[in-house]
Write a protein that holds these residues in place. Structure first.
Motif, mmCIF file in Angstrom:
data_model
loop_
_atom_site.group_PDB
_atom_site.id
_atom_site.type_symbol
_atom_site.label_atom_id
_atom_site.label_comp_id
_atom_site.label_asym_id
_atom_site.label_seq_id
_atom_site.Cartn_x
_atom_site.Cartn_y
_atom_site.Cartn_z
ATOM 1 N N SER A 269 24.879 -11.777 -1.938
ATOM 2 C CA SER A 269 24.138 -10.530 -2.136
ATOM 3 C C SER A 269 22.734 -10.584 -1.564
ATOM 4 N N SER A 270 22.289 -11.776 -1.082
ATOM 5 C CA SER A 270 20.921 -11.886 -0.576
ATOM 6 C C SER A 270 20.794 -11.184 0.772
ATOM 7 N N SER A 271 19.594 -10.676 1.052
ATOM 8 C CA SER A 271 19.350 -9.913 2.283
ATOM 9 C C SER A 271 19.034 -10.865 3.427
ATOM 10 N N PRO A 272 19.608 -10.642 4.611
ATOM 11 C CA PRO A 272 19.319 -11.499 5.756
ATOM 12 C C PRO A 272 17.959 -11.196 6.380
ATOM 13 N N SER A 273 17.287 -10.143 5.910
ATOM 14 C CA SER A 273 16.015 -9.762 6.519
ATOM 15 C C SER A 273 14.903 -10.719 6.115
ATOM 16 N N SER A 274 13.770 -10.619 6.833
ATOM 17 C CA SER A 274 12.623 -11.483 6.562
ATOM 18 C C SER A 274 12.017 -11.156 5.206
ATOM 19 N N PRO A 275 11.330 -12.141 4.597
ATOM 20 C CA PRO A 275 10.676 -11.860 3.312
ATOM 21 C C PRO A 275 9.645 -10.743 3.478
ATOM 22 N N PRO A 276 9.357 -10.003 2.434
ATOM 23 C CA PRO A 276 8.376 -8.915 2.548
ATOM 24 C C PRO A 276 6.994 -9.450 2.906
ATOM 25 N N LEU A 277 6.294 -8.707 3.755
ATOM 26 C CA LEU A 277 4.965 -9.105 4.197
ATOM 27 C C LEU A 277 3.924 -8.643 3.183
ATOM 28 N N THR A 278 3.058 -9.537 2.781
ATOM 29 C CA THR A 278 1.949 -9.166 1.902
ATOM 30 C C THR A 278 0.650 -9.313 2.682
ATOM 31 N N THR A 279 -0.339 -8.557 2.301
ATOM 32 C CA THR A 279 -1.604 -8.574 3.025
ATOM 33 C C THR A 279 -2.772 -8.623 2.046
ATOM 34 N N SER A 280 -3.889 -9.114 2.527
ATOM 35 C CA SER A 280 -5.146 -9.051 1.785
ATOM 36 C C SER A 280 -6.262 -8.851 2.801
ATOM 37 N N LYS B 271 -1.641 -4.556 -2.262
ATOM 38 C CA LYS B 271 -1.363 -3.425 -3.148
ATOM 39 C C LYS B 271 -0.027 -3.633 -3.845
ATOM 40 N N ASN B 272 0.032 -3.220 -5.094
ATOM 41 C CA ASN B 272 1.279 -3.371 -5.852
ATOM 42 C C ASN B 272 2.072 -2.070 -5.865
ATOM 43 N N TYR B 273 1.810 -1.225 -4.880
ATOM 44 C CA TYR B 273 2.571 0.013 -4.779
ATOM 45 C C TYR B 273 2.728 0.379 -3.305
ATOM 46 N N SER B 274 3.691 1.196 -3.019
ATOM 47 C CA SER B 274 3.908 1.684 -1.662
ATOM 48 C C SER B 274 4.324 3.143 -1.755
ATOM 49 N N ILE B 275 3.375 4.021 -1.466
ATOM 50 C CA ILE B 275 3.638 5.461 -1.559
ATOM 51 C C ILE B 275 3.512 6.060 -0.166
ATOM 52 N N PRO B 276 4.613 6.415 0.466
ATOM 53 C CA PRO B 276 4.533 7.043 1.801
ATOM 54 C C PRO B 276 3.909 8.427 1.696
ATOM 55 N N ILE B 277 2.884 8.671 2.507
ATOM 56 C CA ILE B 277 2.198 9.957 2.514
ATOM 57 C C ILE B 277 2.686 10.771 3.711
ATOM 58 N N PRO B 278 3.312 11.900 3.470
ATOM 59 C CA PRO B 278 3.799 12.712 4.596
ATOM 60 C C PRO B 278 2.634 13.338 5.354
ATOM 61 N N PRO B 279 2.845 13.699 6.614
ATOM 62 C CA PRO B 279 1.773 14.357 7.372
ATOM 63 C C PRO B 279 1.452 15.726 6.785
ATOM 64 N N SER B 280 0.287 16.230 7.125
ATOM 65 C CA SER B 280 -0.139 17.540 6.628
ATOM 66 C C SER B 280 0.866 18.615 7.042
ATOM 67 N N ASP B 281 1.197 19.490 6.107
ATOM 68 C CA ASP B 281 2.141 20.575 6.404
ATOM 69 C C ASP B 281 1.526 21.944 6.141
ATOM 70 N N ILE B 282 0.197 22.024 6.137
ATOM 71 C CA ILE B 282 -0.434 23.311 5.887
ATOM 72 C C ILE B 282 -0.097 24.313 6.988
ATOM 73 N N GLY B 283 0.012 23.822 8.237
ATOM 74 C CA GLY B 283 0.379 24.712 9.334
ATOM 75 C C GLY B 283 1.764 25.290 9.141
ATOM 76 N N HIS B 284 2.689 24.471 8.635
ATOM 77 C CA HIS B 284 4.052 24.950 8.394
ATOM 78 C C HIS B 284 4.061 26.042 7.327
ATOM 79 N N HIS B 285 3.288 25.818 6.269
ATOM 80 C CA HIS B 285 3.246 26.807 5.195
ATOM 81 C C HIS B 285 2.615 28.119 5.652
#
Length: 360
Positions: A16-27, A180-194
């Motif tokens: 069940s282990s993932s063949p991908s590389s370990p997650p990258l952490t940064t400081s 960071k202990n979180y990962s929140i993807p921020i979508p691009p601005s959509d004010i023009g679409h609205h």
């Protein structure tokens, strides 16, 4: 045998282990300065003369970066061996501290209104030598020969027997920001679409434009927010008498439609769809008209987009009109591209000789 089995089981990756590389952490190590300043006024300068070499007048202490500081002024100089003909000026660490690193600036203010201040600064030299380190309480940075006394006493730095000193301190601090202990993807601005959907729905429209026999509905506040010309036309002191239905002269309906599209969507429309012709020439023609319209309504970003499009699409059958537009609307890069195109050997002569005479 049992130990051997344990070894093989723990060393083998599970299914069940993932063949991908370990997650990258940064400081990140962040080094910056905490800045502060203090102005020290020295009155009765003439009475301080003769106080003695090595004796000083001190400012009140002031806090910067969690440390106390004080300005020391030596009327008779800090030491005889360094020439007592000079006044000395220093900034001193006035609180306990070890290896406090800081940048300094000492300024003797010109009181004659000419802004010719005498400045000695460590801020500008930080890249070469780094911040100055103060090892203990009483450590100082400054100049024994800050100003020759005879020159000081005949200058605009001394007024009504007063001197004014400004001191800036930048205490260096460093800290490390962990991952960071979180990962929140921020979508691009959509004010023009609205806003674009608001235009397409037609809801809440409160102004109408008649352009070449067609009627276009829009929203006053959106137009005013995007265009200074619409803002003046709809809300300014010289606003049109009838702001419910405005007639737009000298513009094709498809161009005004493209203009509204950009105002709401903040993006270029499909030029070929607007012109109803599937050709590069039609797209260039629409860009030419839209360039003029964007300049008319003060839409600088749209004007630059049109200029960039036209720079890409210079051709024999459109260069003359594009060059005329570039000249009229002060599009200097577009003008340069057109003139270089005209100057190509394969394009010289014939109809282009007229262009040369027109824009010489």
């Amino acid at each position: 045998m049992g130990m051997g089995r344990v070894y093989r089981e723990t060393s083998k990756p599970s299914s069940s282990s993932s063949p991908s590389s370990p997650p990258l952490t940064t400081s990140t190590s962040v080094t910056d300065t905490v800045n502060g300043s203090h102005q020290f006024k020295i009155t009765g300068y003439s009475l301080s003369k003769g106080i003695g070499i090595g004796k000083y007048i001190a400012s009140d202490t002031f806090l910067v970066g969690g440390h106390s500081w004080a300005i020391y002024f030596y009327p008779d100089g800090k030491s005889a061996e360094d020439n007592a003909a000079y006044v000395s000026l220093f900034i001193a660490l006035a609180s306990e501290g070890t290896d406090v690193r800081a940048l300094f600036e000492l300024t003797l203010l010109d009181q004659g209104g000419k802004e010719r201040h005498k400045v000695h600064s460590h801020f500008g030299r930080a890249l070469e030598s780094g911040p100055y380190s103060l090892k203990y309480r009483g450590s100082m940075w400054g100049y024994k020969r800050f100003f020759k006394r005879t020159l000081l006493e005949t200058s605009d730095y001394l007024k009504d027997d007063c001197l004014s000193v400004h001191c800036s301190v930048g205490v260096v601090r460093s800290h490390t920001q962990g991952p960071k202990n979180y990962s929140i993807p921020i979508p691009p601005s959509d004010i023009g679409h609205h806003l674009g959907q608001l235009l397409e729905s037609g809801k809440g429209t409160d102004v109408y434009f008649e352009v070449d026999g067609e009627i276009f509905a829009a929203h006053k506040l959106v137009l005013a927010a995007r265009s200074p010309v619409f803002r003046a036309q709809l809300f300014g002191p010289m606003k049109d008498q009838n702001t419910h239905l405005i007639k737009v002269e000298d513009m094709e309906a498809s161009v005004f439609k493209a203009l509204l599209h950009f105002i709401y969507w903040d993006a270029m429309p499909d030029m070929e769809d607007l012109s109803c012709l599937n050709s590069k020439w039609a797209s260039t023609l629409m860009s030419q008209h839209l360039l003029a319209a964007s300049d008319r309504y003060g839409l600088d970003r749209l004007r630059l987009l049109c200029e960039a499009n036209l720079c890409e699409d210079v051709a024999i059958n459109t260069v003359a009109t594009t060059l005329a537009l570039a000249e009229q609307h002060h599009c200097f890069q577009l003008k340069s591209v057109c003139l270089k195109f005209v100057a190509l050997p394969e394009n010289l002569g014939g109809e282009f000789s007229l262009i040369k005479f027109s824009f010489h």
